[in-house]
Write a protein that holds these residues in place. Structure first.
Motif, PDB file in Angstrom:
ATOM      1  N   TYR A   1       5.499  43.388  -4.274  1.00 38.09           N
ATOM      2  CA  TYR A   1       6.147  42.877  -5.489  1.00 38.09           C
ATOM      3  C   TYR A   1       7.630  43.177  -5.384  1.00 38.09           C
ATOM      4  O   TYR A   1       8.032  44.331  -5.260  1.00 38.09           O
TER       5      TYR A   1
ATOM      6  N   SER B   1       4.446  39.300  -4.947  1.00 35.70           N
ATOM      7  CA  SER B   1       5.429  38.220  -4.896  1.00 35.70           C
ATOM      8  C   SER B   1       5.112  37.197  -3.813  1.00 35.70           C
ATOM      9  O   SER B   1       5.513  36.047  -3.916  1.00 35.70           O
TER      10      SER B   1
ATOM     11  N   LEU C   1      10.053  39.741 -20.684  1.00 34.24           N
ATOM     12  CA  LEU C   1       9.269  39.672 -19.449  1.00 34.24           C
ATOM     13  C   LEU C   1       8.485  40.971 -19.257  1.00 34.24           C
ATOM     14  O   LEU C   1       7.292  40.946 -18.920  1.00 34.24           O
TER      15      LEU C   1
ATOM     16  N   SER D   1       7.563  35.349 -14.846  1.00 31.56           N
ATOM     17  CA  SER D   1       8.865  35.494 -14.192  1.00 31.56           C
ATOM     18  C   SER D   1       9.990  35.196 -15.172  1.00 31.56           C
ATOM     19  O   SER D   1       9.754  34.809 -16.312  1.00 31.56           O
ATOM     20  N   ARG D   2      11.206  35.353 -14.687  1.00 28.38           N
ATOM     21  CA  ARG D   2      12.384  35.053 -15.503  1.00 28.38           C
ATOM     22  C   ARG D   2      12.443  33.577 -15.887  1.00 28.38           C
ATOM     23  O   ARG D   2      13.098  33.226 -16.859  1.00 28.38           O
TER      24      ARG D   2
ATOM     25  N   SER E   1       2.038  37.357 -10.599  1.00 27.88           N
ATOM     26  CA  SER E   1       3.107  37.157  -9.628  1.00 27.88           C
ATOM     27  C   SER E   1       4.335  36.594 -10.323  1.00 27.88           C
ATOM     28  O   SER E   1       4.226  35.855 -11.299  1.00 27.88           O
ATOM     29  N   ASN E   2       5.495  36.954  -9.792  1.00 26.27           N
ATOM     30  CA  ASN E   2       6.740  36.380 -10.264  1.00 26.27           C
ATOM     31  C   ASN E   2       7.046  35.072  -9.541  1.00 26.27           C
ATOM     32  O   ASN E   2       8.038  34.418  -9.838  1.00 26.27           O
ATOM     33  N   ASN E   3       6.189  34.683  -8.612  1.00 25.93           N
ATOM     34  CA  ASN E   3       6.406  33.511  -7.768  1.00 25.93           C
ATOM     35  C   ASN E   3       5.241  32.543  -7.980  1.00 25.93           C
ATOM     36  O   ASN E   3       4.115  32.829  -7.572  1.00 25.93           O
TER      37      ASN E   3
ATOM     38  N   HIS F   1       1.363  33.736 -13.823  1.00 29.34           N
ATOM     39  CA  HIS F   1       2.705  33.636 -13.254  1.00 29.34           C
ATOM     40  C   HIS F   1       3.655  34.100 -14.355  1.00 29.34           C
ATOM     41  O   HIS F   1       3.771  33.447 -15.404  1.00 29.34           O
TER      42      HIS F   1
ATOM     43  N   LYS G   1      10.231  42.872  -7.414  1.00 31.37           N
ATOM     44  CA  LYS G   1      11.031  43.093  -8.617  1.00 31.37           C
ATOM     45  C   LYS G   1      10.824  44.512  -9.121  1.00 31.37           C
ATOM     46  O   LYS G   1       9.744  45.090  -8.961  1.00 31.37           O
TER      47      LYS G   1
END
Length: 194
Positions: free
Chosen positions: A90, A10, A69, A59-60, A37-39, A57, A92
Motif C-alpha cells: 500500500y 495499491s 478519505l 482514494s483521493r 485499494s487506492n488504485n 476502491h 499511501k
C-alpha cells in the motif's frame, strides 16, 4: 480466537494473496474479510473480488479531503469486521483514524532490514537501489507495526538475504521478494499469539 484480516493494497497485493492462501489451506488460523485499494485498476482489487473478499476502491479521486478519505477507509475496514490490518504494497500513508481503529494491529512489510533504508521516500525499487549503493553485505525484509512515523513502528519479524557480488536491482529484489510471504505469515502468527 482467530484474527479477522483486512488488507490495503495499491498494486499486486502479494502479501494479501499469501495470507489468504495460508488461511484457506490451514497454515494460518485467521479469517480474511476485506481488501481496499487506492488504485481502481489494482490487480489486488480484482483478485480480492474473485476470492470473495469485501472490496472497495477508496482514494483521493472519490475523497479529495484527506480527513474524509481517512474516515472512509476506517469505516470500510471496521464495518467488514476486521480486527487486524495488513498493508500489502500500500503506497499511501495511513491517517490517524485508521491507525487509532487498529492500534497495535497494523502490519507492514518493508523490503530492507529496518531501520536501514527506511523512512519517507524509501519504497519499492528505491530501497534496493539504496542497499546496493550502500555496499551492505546483507539485505532482507522487515515486518513492523505501523505508527504515524514512516517505517518507525516496532519490528515483529525480519529475514535476511545476502547481497551478492554482481547483484543488480532485479536480482536483489527477487531474492528479497522470495522471503516476504513466509516472513509475513510468521509475523501474523506471532501477532495472533499475543
Amino acid at each position: 480466537m482467530s484474527l479477522k484480516l483486512a488488507f490495503l493494497a495499491s498494486h499486486g497485493g502479494s502479501a494479501a494473496r499469501e495470507l489468504v492462501r495460508a488461511c484457506h489451506d490451514g497454515r494460518l488460523g485467521a479469517v480474511p474479510l476485506a481488501l481496499a485499494s487506492n488504485n481502481s485498476r489494482s490487480p489486488a482489487l480484482a483478485w480480492a473480488r474473485e476470492a470473495g473478499l469485501q472490496t472497495a476502491h477508496l482514494s483521493r479521486a472519490g475523497y479529495p479531503d484527506p480527513d474524509a478519505l481517512d474516515e472512509a477507509i476506517r469505516d470500510f475496514l471496521t464495518q467488514s469486521g476486521a480486527d487486524t490490518l495488513v498493508l500489502s504494497g500500500y503506497m499511501k500513508a495511513l491517517g490517524p483514524r485508521v491507525l487509532a481503529a487498529f492500534e497495535g494491529r497494523v502490519l507492514n512489510i518493508h523490503p530492507s532490514l529496518l531501520p536501514r533504508h527506511g523512512g519517507r521516500g524509501m519504497y519499492g525499487d528505491r530501497v534496493h537501489e539504496s542497499v546496493l549503493a550502500s555496499g551492505d553485505a546483507e539485505s532482507g525484509a522487515t515486518v513492523h507495526l505501523v505508527t504515524l512515523g514512516i517505517d518507525e513502528g516496532p519490528v515483529l519479524a525480519q529475514s535476511k538475504v545476502p547481497v551478492l557480488s554482481g547483484d543488480t536491482l532485479e536480482t536483489l529484489k527477487a531474492r528479497v521478494q522470495a522471503i516476504e510471504g513466509e516472513l509475513m505469515l510468521r509475523a501474523v502468527r506471532e501477532l495472533a499469539a499475543r
